[in-house]
Design an enzyme around this catalytic site. Structure first.
Site, PDB file in Angstrom:
ATOM      1  N   ASP A  68      50.573-120.852 -87.816  1.00  0.00           N
ATOM      2  CA  ASP A  68      51.291-120.652 -89.056  1.00  0.00           C
ATOM      3  C   ASP A  68      52.158-121.000 -89.384  1.00  0.00           C
ATOM      4  O   ASP A  68      53.558-120.356 -89.288  1.00  0.00           O
ATOM      5  CB  ASP A  68      50.910-119.097 -89.399  1.00  0.00           C
ATOM      6  CG  ASP A  68      50.493-118.939 -90.750  1.00  0.00           C
ATOM      7  OD1 ASP A  68      51.052-120.033 -91.702  1.00  0.00           O
ATOM      8  OD2 ASP A  68      50.190-118.398 -91.081  1.00  0.00           O
TER       9      ASP A  68
ATOM     10  N   ASP B 262      52.433-122.457 -94.779  1.00  0.00           N
ATOM     11  CA  ASP B 262      52.319-121.440 -95.217  1.00  0.00           C
ATOM     12  C   ASP B 262      52.939-121.723 -96.287  1.00  0.00           C
ATOM     13  O   ASP B 262      54.064-122.434 -96.329  1.00  0.00           O
ATOM     14  CB  ASP B 262      52.774-120.317 -94.982  1.00  0.00           C
ATOM     15  CG  ASP B 262      52.461-118.743 -95.999  1.00  0.00           C
ATOM     16  OD1 ASP B 262      51.917-118.640 -96.190  1.00  0.00           O
ATOM     17  OD2 ASP B 262      53.846-118.647 -96.179  1.00  0.00           O
TER      18      ASP B 262
ATOM     19  N   GLU C 272      49.189-125.265 -97.460  1.00  0.00           N
ATOM     20  CA  GLU C 272      48.468-123.663 -98.738  1.00  0.00           C
ATOM     21  C   GLU C 272      48.492-124.134 -99.082  1.00  0.00           C
ATOM     22  O   GLU C 272      50.099-124.093-100.025  1.00  0.00           O
ATOM     23  CB  GLU C 272      48.667-122.301 -98.014  1.00  0.00           C
ATOM     24  CG  GLU C 272      48.436-120.968 -98.891  1.00  0.00           C
ATOM     25  CD  GLU C 272      48.886-119.870 -98.920  1.00  0.00           C
ATOM     26  OE1 GLU C 272      48.556-118.627 -99.487  1.00  0.00           O
ATOM     27  OE2 GLU C 272      50.528-119.821 -98.681  1.00  0.00           O
TER      28      GLU C 272
ATOM     29  N   HIS D  57      43.174-113.512 -94.594  1.00  0.00           N
ATOM     30  CA  HIS D  57      44.213-112.672 -94.744  1.00  0.00           C
ATOM     31  C   HIS D  57      44.531-112.132 -96.026  1.00  0.00           C
ATOM     32  O   HIS D  57      45.546-110.795 -96.001  1.00  0.00           O
ATOM     33  CB  HIS D  57      44.665-112.678 -93.591  1.00  0.00           C
ATOM     34  CG  HIS D  57      46.849-114.173 -93.563  1.00  0.00           C
ATOM     35  ND1 HIS D  57      45.722-114.826 -93.914  1.00  0.00           N
ATOM     36  CD2 HIS D  57      47.518-113.733 -94.561  1.00  0.00           C
ATOM     37  CE1 HIS D  57      47.264-115.496 -94.868  1.00  0.00           C
ATOM     38  NE2 HIS D  57      47.694-115.045 -94.207  1.00  0.00           N
ATOM     39  N   ASP D  58      44.298-112.517 -97.079  1.00  0.00           N
ATOM     40  CA  ASP D  58      45.453-112.567 -99.057  1.00  0.00           C
ATOM     41  C   ASP D  58      44.975-112.389 -99.638  1.00  0.00           C
ATOM     42  O   ASP D  58      45.258-111.690-100.593  1.00  0.00           O
ATOM     43  CB  ASP D  58      46.200-113.958 -98.433  1.00  0.00           C
ATOM     44  CG  ASP D  58      47.009-113.243 -97.991  1.00  0.00           C
ATOM     45  OD1 ASP D  58      48.423-112.696 -97.436  1.00  0.00           O
ATOM     46  OD2 ASP D  58      47.667-114.489 -97.629  1.00  0.00           O
TER      47      ASP D  58
END
Length: 539
Positions: free
Chosen positions: A102, A204, A272, A335-336
């Site tokens: 990431d 990200d 993302e 994870h968000d």
């Protein structure tokens, strides 16, 4: 072992996301780490994933749990050492698993040496490495831009008597991508990890890299167009059209540079795209032409409300209009987000149907750790909250801790085999224990074994990963389409509670997914029970 060189390995890959703090603790401090991940890679191999994506493990003060980087080229001591990462790469490749990491390039921690130098004064060598701006004549912030975590995205700094931009926490200042030196430094960090053997990156907030250099205010977003895909409903971030604080055209040239750097290594990237209004359009821009990132994941299937047949139809209608050649990377949870099993109120039958649809759509797939066990969202008490997002918006939004609790490996101790510590960074919740790997492995009918069988089914039929896909036909609660390649498959899914009939294309069709619960066809149609599906082969 050197993994097979295949520049298109990412196309149709199933990528398993690992949140390192919560996967496996190897040293008893209550926090997961890199050696812990290495020790559990066999689980990923047994599941049948093609790659792992590891959330940030770089040196960080952990204000946002690693998404605030203070050294791009080292491992935070809580996760181990660079040698531990090398061992992880070696073991993953031995198991034929590729490794994506990431990369958080839009911003750093305020503890990064670059920012410490930048904020000293207005003339130092890195003075322009971050987004600094003078106040308006009345002393207020330069623009009306808002931060994802709430409030203004500008923070006053007394040393420079200027504001700096932060799209997230105030301790996460935004880098100034308009400065060529910043781009060079970030590409050098990317190359550092490519040389260490990584196979790709999850990028990200890929559309946050550049800001409008003219610092224009964002216009308001009319209430009828507001949604909570990018930020929780209670966040004023949803009240603006984010035209100038992100998603700027200059980003395309940087993404081309990034792609050119990755090509010799056979590496790939998934970006993302955080944009509730223009996500698919931005995905089209970022993945078109074969010279930018290979794939992006939009938020259409990560939405708070359960995905309906109409939602699938609308998504693919927009894809056809905006991004016909784009390669999406689909996921239901990460994870968000609140875990989709809780978010959408799914039971075992619905979970299976939605999984089979996910694995049948054209594109790549991301699965989030624990999804294969059927973990629901953990209920976190206020005194247990770690996420700064939750602390700001509690109780209307409780943060992201509920999806980040530790993996449950065994049922025989309080920490479920995750750690020997007396207390873990987030607690293991009792409702998760019966769902542990040890309780499901080898058990007929368990969700874990279903996931394994479903991923094996996808590998057995490469057309699901690489073939073409006809535009979905939406009838009531049903979604149907054809996948064509070395074989022809007809896929139909009922995303509602009532039985429904779906007409078959001309030809002879047979049930290919009977062992997974797929329905047998009739002569000219297939009758799907509520939440049922059919995957049929021609011939």
């Amino acid at each position: 072992m050197t993994i097979e060189k295949n520049p298109d390995w990412w196309r149709g890959a199933v990528i398993y996301q690992i949140y390192p703090r919560s996967f496996q603790d190897s040293n008893g401090d209550g926090i997961g780490d890199l050696p812990g991940i290495t020790s559990r890679l066999q689980h990923v191999a047994d599941l049948g994933a093609d790659a792992i994506w590891i959330s940030p493990f770089f040196t960080s003060p952990m204000k946002d749990f690693g998404y605030d980087v203070s050294d791009y080229c080292d491992v935070d001591p809580m996760f181990g050492r660079l040698a531990d990462f090398d061992a992880l790469i070696a073991r993953a490749h031995e198991l034929n698993i590729r490794v994506m990491i990431d990369l958080v390039m839009s911003h750093t921690s305020d503890q990064h040496p670059w920012f410490k130098e930048s904020r000293k004064d207005r003339t130092n060598p890195k003075a322009d490495w971050y987004v600094w701006a003078d106040p308006k004549p009345d002393g207020t912030a330069p623009t009306n831009w808002l931060a994802i975590f709430g409030g203004s995205s500008w923070q006053w700094d007394a040393r420079r008597e200027q504001y700096y931009l932060h799209n997230f926490l105030a301790s996460q200042p935004d880098l100034n991508f308009h400065n060529p030196d910043v781009q060079e430094a970030l590409l050098a960090a990317t190359k550092f990890w490519l040389e260490r053997g990584v196979d790709g990156f999850r990028l990200d907030t890929i559309n946050f890299y550049f800001h409008d250099k003219y610092l224009r205010d964002n216009p308001p977003l009319p209430p009828e167009f507001r949604n909570d895909r990018t930020a929780p409903k209670v966040n004023p971030y949803n009240h603006q059209m984010h035209l100038f604080d992100k998603s700027q055209p200059e980003n395309l040239a940087f993404l081309k540079r990034l792609r050119a750097l990755m090509v010799p290594y056979g590496a790939a990237a998934v970006g993302e795209v955080g944009d509730a209004e223009r996500g698919l359009q931005i995905m089209a821009e970022y993945t078109s032409g074969g010279d930018k990132v290979q794939m992006c994941y939009p938020f259409e299937l990560l939405q708070p409300a359960r995905v309906t047949a109409a939602d699938v139809g609308a998504t693919f209608d927009q894809l056809a209009a905006e991004a016909p050649d784009a390669w999406p990377c689909w996921s239901y949870t990460n994870h968000d987000t609140m875990r989709h099993i809780t978010r959408w109120g799914l039971d075992a039958q619905k979970i299976r149907g939605y999984l089979m649809m996910l694995l049948s759509l054209r594109g790549s797939v991301c699965l989030y750790q624990g999804e294969e066990l059927g973990l629901p969202e953990a209920e976190i008490e206020y005194e247990e909250v770690q996420d700064p997002y939750g602390l700001v918006l509690w109780p209307e939004f409780k943060g992201r801790d509920g999806c980040r609790t530790p993996m449950v490996w065994t049922r025989d101790n309080a920490n479920a085999g995750f750690s020997t510590a007396e207390k873990t960074w987030l607690p293991v919740k009792a409702p998760h224990l019966p769902l542990a790997v040890s309780e499901q492995e080898g058990r007929d009918g368990s969700l874990l074994e279903y996931y394994r069988a479903a991923l094996a089914f996808r590998r057995t039929h490469p057309v699901l990963a690489h073939g073409t896909m006809t535009h979905p036909v939406i009838q009531g609660d049903t979604v149907s389409f054809t996948r064509d390649g070395d074989e022809r498959l007809f896929c139909a899914f009922n995303l509602g509670p009532d039985a429904a009939q779906v007409a078959l294309p001309a030809g002879k069709w047979r049930n290919l997914a009977k062992e997974l619960g797929g329905v047998d066809p009739d002569a000219a149609q297939v009758t799907l029970p509520g939440w049922g599906f059919a995957i049929l082969r021609e011939g």
